[in-house]
Design an enzyme around this catalytic site. Structure first.
Site, short mmCIF file in Angstrom:
data_model
loop_
_atom_site.label_atom_id
_atom_site.label_comp_id
_atom_site.label_asym_id
_atom_site.label_seq_id
_atom_site.Cartn_x
_atom_site.Cartn_y
_atom_site.Cartn_z
N GLY A 1 0.81 -1.21 0.00
CA GLY A 1 0.00 0.00 0.00
C GLY A 1 0.85 1.26 0.00
O GLY A 1 1.97 1.27 -0.49
N SER A 2 0.34 2.32 0.66
CA SER A 2 0.86 3.68 0.45
C SER A 2 2.28 3.92 0.91
O SER A 2 2.87 4.93 0.56
CB SER A 2 -0.06 4.68 1.14
N THR A 3 2.82 3.05 1.74
CA THR A 3 4.22 3.27 2.12
C THR A 3 5.11 3.29 0.88
O THR A 3 6.17 3.89 0.88
CB THR A 3 4.72 2.17 3.07
N ILE A 4 4.65 2.67 -0.23
CA ILE A 4 5.42 2.63 -1.47
C ILE A 4 5.46 4.01 -2.15
O ILE A 4 6.35 4.31 -2.93
CB ILE A 4 4.80 1.56 -2.42
N LYS A 5 4.47 4.87 -1.80
CA LYS A 5 4.44 6.20 -2.44
C LYS A 5 5.73 6.98 -2.19
O LYS A 5 6.19 7.73 -3.06
CB LYS A 5 3.25 7.01 -1.91
#
Lengths: 590, 405
Positions: A308-312
């Site tokens: 999820g968003s930690t990859i952003k």
């Protein structure tokens, strides 16, 4: 005169006979004791020499401070030679009195020490003798501790023998049990015990001794042919205290919110050393049978999930590095973003058009805004921006059974996933990979190989298995530092600010609330995570906390307090100096 | 040769010298001095060699027996102490007997044989004891006694007594055979009933030696040898265990026999082989650790070979050869047939038995179960052998020209 001559003749004959016999004996003796001596001695020795294995001790596994996580202790098998079982004479040392001890008495004394039933021992011996009257070997009890062994030895029962067996003990129990692994009866089964067996394993030596026909060991006949070599000490980068704390923290939170599993990963920024890699539920290597098979390993290395968003943070650092955008570029971010056919991308919260800068898009974790920036790049470029963090291959640790994540092939990726995987859906990564990627961002763009083993110290003093320590620049310094300062605004200005702030330290972090695909569809299950670093002005440690499928709290808010308590503990443990400068984040809106 | 030998009657002059010395020491000193008066070189050779063999035997008995003695909490020095006690009895007894005049032996020869036969008969009474298939021991008040050893001694003296008067002048086979052979046959027969083939062999050799040195015609002796060998073969083939041993000796051991009849000779051979030239060192034998049965008696030579090597084994053989030479030289000096026959019979008994024992250990003869004289553990045998040597010495010391018949 004839008689005298005859006597002389016969005496001469006697002397001749004696001489002839002596000569024959001499020839025969030389034949036996010189010519065939070697052959005869060898046959004789083969008959009475008993080979023995000299077991070397398996090496210890220690943490970065030398605290023992796994070591070798000795256990003893008590054996019996059934054919020699008979009443024996015992000598009272003080009175010099000799008494006879019956077999039943001897077994009774032994069983009292080992906690067995003497009748059972007697019937065991009888059964062995019934099968083979010449039987020379049977186990009475296996694996007793040293105290019991010593007490039994004091009984001086002549037909009872002992075999020393090295056994493995894990004095810290569950702490790092997921990493250390364990030994089964057939040797190392999992974890570092198995993957670093080359370092830990001892080389057995051999010796022989000679015995009398009645089994008595001949004094002074033990010959060591090959000395055993003890195994090397495996030095880990793990800090036992931090590991314990991290395990405790995720265990508490995971139990509180009803998560299926949880991991916490702590990496030192400067060298990529893994300080803690906690799993919940986990294994106590001393009691492997008490743990379900699924929980025996280290999920942080072996279980890729959609993060999820930690990859952003990874995506934006790469976008900035590529010059696709700048932190202050202005975007008008709508509520939804259409990809292909009737697929659209939305944000976690409903909104109309928002005036956000690039920094604001990342800070607010806007999927729509991310997609607007990402659309400027080619499919190959998008794949490369994730691959540079090493997400599609296992980390440099090479943990047993470690998996790499999955980034979809740009040639075959669908138009929807081509956007979603840039914010952590439709791709997978392990906690270790996420932490390793954050290490690169925290380290000014230099990616250090993730290390769990600091080295293997062999008994001869040599050290092997040391990390190379050579990093690789995957981001420009500016892109990395800018990303850190944007992530800092998550802590200072975000909705979890109160749960993430650590007084005295500047913290940079990114939340992640990933949808979990089940049977090909995304349902209500979430994997919530928090990845971050501190101090933001000079990042020294990266902490990644992941909680899977919580029942009661399905947002990253569930991971925030755990992240903060672990980060606080790490900063305290390593005596990291507090930040001196206030945070300076780029503008988030316009 | 003769020059190195003191003239006959040395002891007589010594005795008179002792007697003529000032009498301030009294009779006791005289007696002691007489006891240890210098004798001829051959006399000293026989005595010295004997004592040396006994002492070496004691050392080897201790070395080869202490493991077995100490088993099960026993006294490590048990067998050694027993053997030492018998040596302490036997050696003074030998020295005392060596003082006896030759006439004593002639006078008591007949009674001696009767006593010996009587004791041997006791073996078949409830006092008798069987060991290892041989019924050859009697047990009185806790002491076991091997009467055949005493019988050998009595036979030696008696044969010399009956053969001496007609020595060198046998007229026909009747004069050779009567009364020597019937009595000997009874003695040997009694031992044979006890199944002790080894002792029978030695006793037969003693009889033949007495006839040989009495000057009986060679054809008679060879005829007796042939008859003896034939009897031995028949006897050997009559018992299963005996024929097994002999076939194993002739044809080599089968794997089953290795655990059985070949065990002892094979381990004896291994002991010798392990010794090599210099041996493994006194006390270091491995085969004595319950591997080699009878290591302290019948197979003591194997332990000598293992611990002291080829050199030690040769020393033992040379000692027996020296003993033989010494006795041969004493015999050459004797003009009296009685002395010659008795000495010759003892020579064949002791040296012959030693050679048979060594030949068995070296695998040149099948296992016969004879101990090594003077060295092997065994009280009666040691004392009987020492008395026999004492007889030889007594006959050699009191040499006076006697009127020839």
């Amino acid at each position: 005169m004839i008689a005298v001559r005859r006597t002389r003749r016969r005496l001469a004959l006697t002397v001749l006979l004696v001489a002839a016999v002596l000569l024959a004996f001499l020839v025969r003796l030389i034949d036996i004791q010189v010519v065939r001596a070697g052959e005869l001695a060898e046959q004789s020795e083969a008959r009475r020499s008993i080979p023995q294995v000299l077991q070397g001790a398996r090496g210890d596994i220690v943490d970065r401070n030398g605290v023992v996580l796994a070591d070798t202790v000795y256990r003893y098998d008590i054996t019996v030679s059934p054919r020699f079982v008979a009443p024996s004479t015992i000598l009272d040392e003080t009175t010099g009195e000799r008494t006879t001890r019956s077999v039943e008495d001897a077994l009774g004394q032994l069983a009292a020490l080992t906690g067995q039933d003497p009748l059972q021992l007697k019937s065991l011996i009888d059964a062995e003798l019934a099968a083979d009257p010449e039987d020379d070997f049977a186990y009475l009890v296996r694996g007793v501790e040293t105290e019991v062994y010593q007490a039994v030895r004091e009984l001086r029962i002549p037909w009872v023998y002992f075999e020393r067996q090295p056994a493995r003990a894990y004095p810290n129990g569950q702490v790092a049990g997921n990493l250390v692994g364990f030994l089964g009866t057939d040797g190392p089964q999992t974890g570092l015990e198995l993957s670093a067996d080359e370092c830990l394993a001892a080389t057995d030596g051999t010796s022989t001794y000679e015995r009398g026909a009645d089994g008595v060991r001949l004094p002074g006949t033990t010959v060591v042919e090959q000395e055993p070599v003890d195994g090397g000490t495996l030095e880990l980068t793990i800090d036992r205290d931090v590991q314990w704390f991290a395990q405790q923290a995720i265990a508490e939170q995971a139990s509180a919110i009803g998560a299926d599993w949880a991991t916490a990963f702590v990496v030192r920024v400067a060298d990529g050393a893994v300080v803690a890699a906690a799993d919940w539920p986990t294994v106590d290597p001393n009691d492997v049978n008490g743990t379900p098979a699924d929980n025996l390993g280290a999920r942080s290395f072996t279980a890729p999930y959609e993060p999820g968003s930690t990859i952003k943070a990874l995506t934006f650092a790469a976008l900035l590095d590529e010059g696709v955008t700048t932190p202050t570029e202005k975007f008008t971010v709508p509520g939804r973003y259409a990809t292909i056919l009737n697929y659209t991308i939305g944000d976690a919260w409903a909104h109309g058009d928002l005036p956000l800068t690039t920094a604001g898009i990342l800070m607010n974790s806007s999927n729509v805004g991310t997609s607007m920036v990402v659309e400027r790049t080619s499919l190959e470029q998008r794949a490369e921006m994730l691959q540079r963090y090493g997400l599609d291959e296992p980390t440099a640790v090479g943990f047993l059974g470690e998996e790499g994540g999955d980034i979809q092939d740009p040639a075959s990726i669908d138009g929807h996933s081509a956007f979603t995987q840039m914010f952590g859906q439709g791709m997978t990564a392990t906690s270790a990979q996420v932490a390793s990627a954050y290490q690169a961002i925290a380290n000014g763009g230099v990616h250090m190989p993730l290390t769990l083993v600091a080295g293997c110290r062999h008994t001869d003093g040599t050290v092997t298995m040391q990390p190379t320590g050579e990093g690789e620049r995957i981001l420009s310094q500016e892109a990395a530092d800018t990303t850190v300062s944007i992530l800092e605004s998550v802590v200072t200005d975000g909705f979890l600010s109160s749960q993430l702030s650590i007084p005295g330290y500047r913290v940079a972090a990114k939340t992640g609330t990933a949808e979990v695909a089940e049977n090909g569809r995304y349902g209500g299950q979430r994997i919530v995570s928090l990845a971050g670093m501190a101090p933001a002005d000079d990042p020294q440690f990266v902490v990644v906390v992941t909680l899977a499928r919580p029942d009661t709290m399905k947002t990253s808010a569930a991971a925030a307090p755990t992240f903060r308590s672990i980060m606080t503990q790490v900063l305290k443990t390593f005596r990291v100096p507090p930040s001196t400068q206030p945070a300076q984040s780029p503008p988030l809106t316009w | 040769m003769t020059a190195t030998r003191p003239p006959h009657g040395t002891d007589r002059t010594a005795r008179s010298a002792g007697a003529s010395a000032p009498a301030h020491g009294g009779a006791a000193i005289v007696a002691v001095r007489r006891l240890f008066t210098a004798q001829s070189a051959d006399w000293m050779l026989v005595l010295g060699t004997t004592i040396f063999l006994v002492l070496l035997g004691l050392v080897m008995v201790l070395s080869s027996s202490f493991v077995q003695s100490g088993k099960g909490g026993g006294d490590f020095f048990g067998i050694f102490a027993r053997q030492g006690a018998f040596a302490l009895i036997g050696i003074p007894l030998m020295l005392l007997i060596s003082r006896l005049p030759a006439v004593f032996w002639r006078r008591w020869a007949r009674n001696g044989v009767l006593l010996g036969l009587g004791l041997q008969l006791l073996v078949f009474t409830p006092l008798g004891n069987e060991y290892g298939g041989n019924r050859n021991w009697i047990e009185i008040a806790g002491f076991s006694l091997q009467p055949s050893e005493l019988l050998k001694l009595a036979l030696v003296v008696w044969l010399a007594t009956v053969l001496a008067p007609r020595a060198d002048s046998f007229t026909d086979w009747r004069s050779v055979a009567i009364p020597a052979l019937p009595v000997s046959a009874v003695a040997i027969g009694l031992v044979l009933l006890g199944q002790d083939l080894g002792t029978v062999t030695i006793m037969a050799s003693i009889v033949l030696a007495a006839l040989f040195f009495a000057g009986a015609p060679m054809r008679h002796i060879l005829g007796l040898v042939a008859a003896g060998v034939g009897g031995a073969v028949l006897f050997a083939l009559s018992g299963a265990s005996r024929s097994d041993r002999i076939s194993a000796w002739l044809n080599g051991c089968t794997p089953e026999q290795l655990e059985d009849v070949c065990w002892q000779p094979m381990h004896g051979m291994w002991a010798l082989g392990s010794g090599g030239v210099f041996g493994v060192g006194l006390g270091n034998s491995a085969l004595k650790w319950s591997w080699l049965p009878h290591a302290e008696s019948d197979y003591i030579f194997a332990i000598v070979g293992e611990e002291l090597g080829l050199i030690g084994a040769m020393v033992v053989l040379i000692l027996f050869a020296v003993l033989a030479i010494g006795m041969v030289r004493l015999m050459r000096a004797h003009t009296d047939p009685f002395r010659r026959i008795a000495t010759g019979a003892v020579l064949v008994w002791i040296v012959g038995q030693a050679f048979v024992n060594v030949a068995v250990v070296l695998g040149m003869l099948p296992v016969l179960g004879v101990p090594l004289p003077l060295m092997s553990a065994g009280g009666t045998a040691l004392v009987a052998t020492l008395i026999a040597i004492g007889v030889v010495l007594s006959l050699a010391r009191d040499v006076r020209p006697e009127p020839r018949p």
